[in-house]
Scaffold this active site. Structure first.
Site: not given
Ligand code: F6P
Length: 329
Positions: A14, A75, A106, A129, A131, A133, A175
């Site tokens: 992300g 991804r 991560d 990120t 997050d 995390d 998440r």
């Molecule tokens: O990992 C960062 C994040 O923004 C999370 O908080 C969220 O769940 C996820 O990515 C959403 O991913 P995508 O943009 O692939 O839907």
């Protein structure tokens, strides 16, 4: 000391505001040390598809203030397979790459660990990120901007919640981690922040809302992390509504979604991106590999990819949760 002469640079997973500041710092810091940078487009997918090119120090002008990532990100499922990684390694070798800098979360850094182990590249990670995390850093790049975005949105929701005496469940990203929900909650004086790291039950949430109205508050805001274990803001709002004594509660739900990932990075994310980008290149020059550069107590620290588990910082998080509960009265 190592004799790294060409590094591959990518952003992965992300996107996060401040990634461009880190890209700029890596390219410029490498240039200052006589090292060339190969920019990889679209994360690991670009490595597999050989979508990479030399990038010079001037090409990263004017990107410091931009959200997103100018390199693109993805991804990549193909990179999760040994065959995909072997293809990526072949392409990197053909480009004469000896070091790799990955900016991501991560999963992205775990991918880097595999490249280091299976194909002997020197690999350094930068935590990017929203997050927050990852252990090994107080904050990840993008978190500060995302919290500010969520905070501003919740301030606006508060205006209308207060006028209508309503209860709002506001869902924020995260998440697997509650940092964003917790900081958004603390910074807006929310009634509660519901996070994946803590078990919540509906009766308790309902009680907290009743209590806040008993204290003559004009509204109640509950911030819900996306990965919260009761099933997200919509589901929780529905369960609260279906309980006893809720006839007078006027409940609404808002999901802030991907707006939290965008926007011009805050000062903190720009400075963190600059500092960690510069430190990543220095780490490669010093012969380090398989580590993430982070900032703890204002110092640059190096943490092995194998120790990036999120639970190490949960104690700090629970202290903040307790503080928030004390202040929400
Ligand atoms: O990992 C960062 C994040 O923004 C999370 O908080 C969220 O769940 C996820 O990515 C959403 O991913 P995508 O943009 O692939 O839907």
């Amino acid at each position: 000391m190592s004799d790294i002469s060409r590094i591959a640079l990518l952003t992965s997973g992300g996107d996060a505001p401040g990634m461009n500041a880190a890209v700029r710092a890596v390219v410029r810091s490498a240039d200052a040390k006589g090292i060339e940078t190969i920019a990889v487009s679209n994360g690991y997918q670009g490595m597999i598809e050989n979508n990479m090119r030399l990038m010079d120090a001037r090409e990263v002008s004017g990107i410091l203030h931009l959200g997103g990532t100018i390199l693109g990100t993805a991804r990549s499922d193909a990179f999760r397979t040994p065959e995909g990684r072997a293809k990526a390694a072949d392409n990197l070798n053909a480009q004469g790459v000896d070091g790799i800098v990955i900016i991501g979360g991560d999963g992205s850094l775990t991918g880097g660990q595999k490249l280091a182990e299976e194909h002997n590249f020197h690999v350094i990670g930068i935590p990017g990120t929203i997050d927050n995390d990852l252990s090994g850093t107080d904050f990840t790049i993008g978190f500060d901007t995302a919290v500010n975005t969520a905070m501003e949105a919740i301030d606006k929701i508060r205006d209308t919640a207060s006028s209508h005496h309503r209860t709002f469940f506001v869902e924020v990203m995260g998440r697997h981690a509650g940092w964003l929900a917790l900081y958004a909650g603390i910074s807006t004086g929310a009634t509660a922040a519901l996070i994946p790291e803590r078990e919540d039950d509906i009766a308790h949430i309902r009680e907290r809302i009743f209590e806040s109205f008993k204290l003559n508050k004009r509204f109640s805001i509950i911030v819900v992390a996306e990965g919260e274990n009761l099933g997200g803001a919509e589901a929780i709002a529905e369960m609260v509504k279906n309980g006893e004594g809720t006839e007078n509660l006027d409940i609404r739900v808002a999901n802030l979604g991907h707006m939290q990932r965008g926007g011009s990075p805050s000062m903190r994310d720009r400075v963190l991106g600059a500092r960690l980008g510069d430190a990543a290149v220095q780490a490669l020059v010093d012969g380090k590999t398989g580590v993430m550069v982070g900032e703890r107590y204002h110092q640059i620290v190096h943490t092995p990819f194998t120790r990036l588990k999120t639970t190490e910082r949960n104690a700090d998080m629970f202290d903040l949760v307790e503080m928030m509960d004390r202040l929400a009265r």
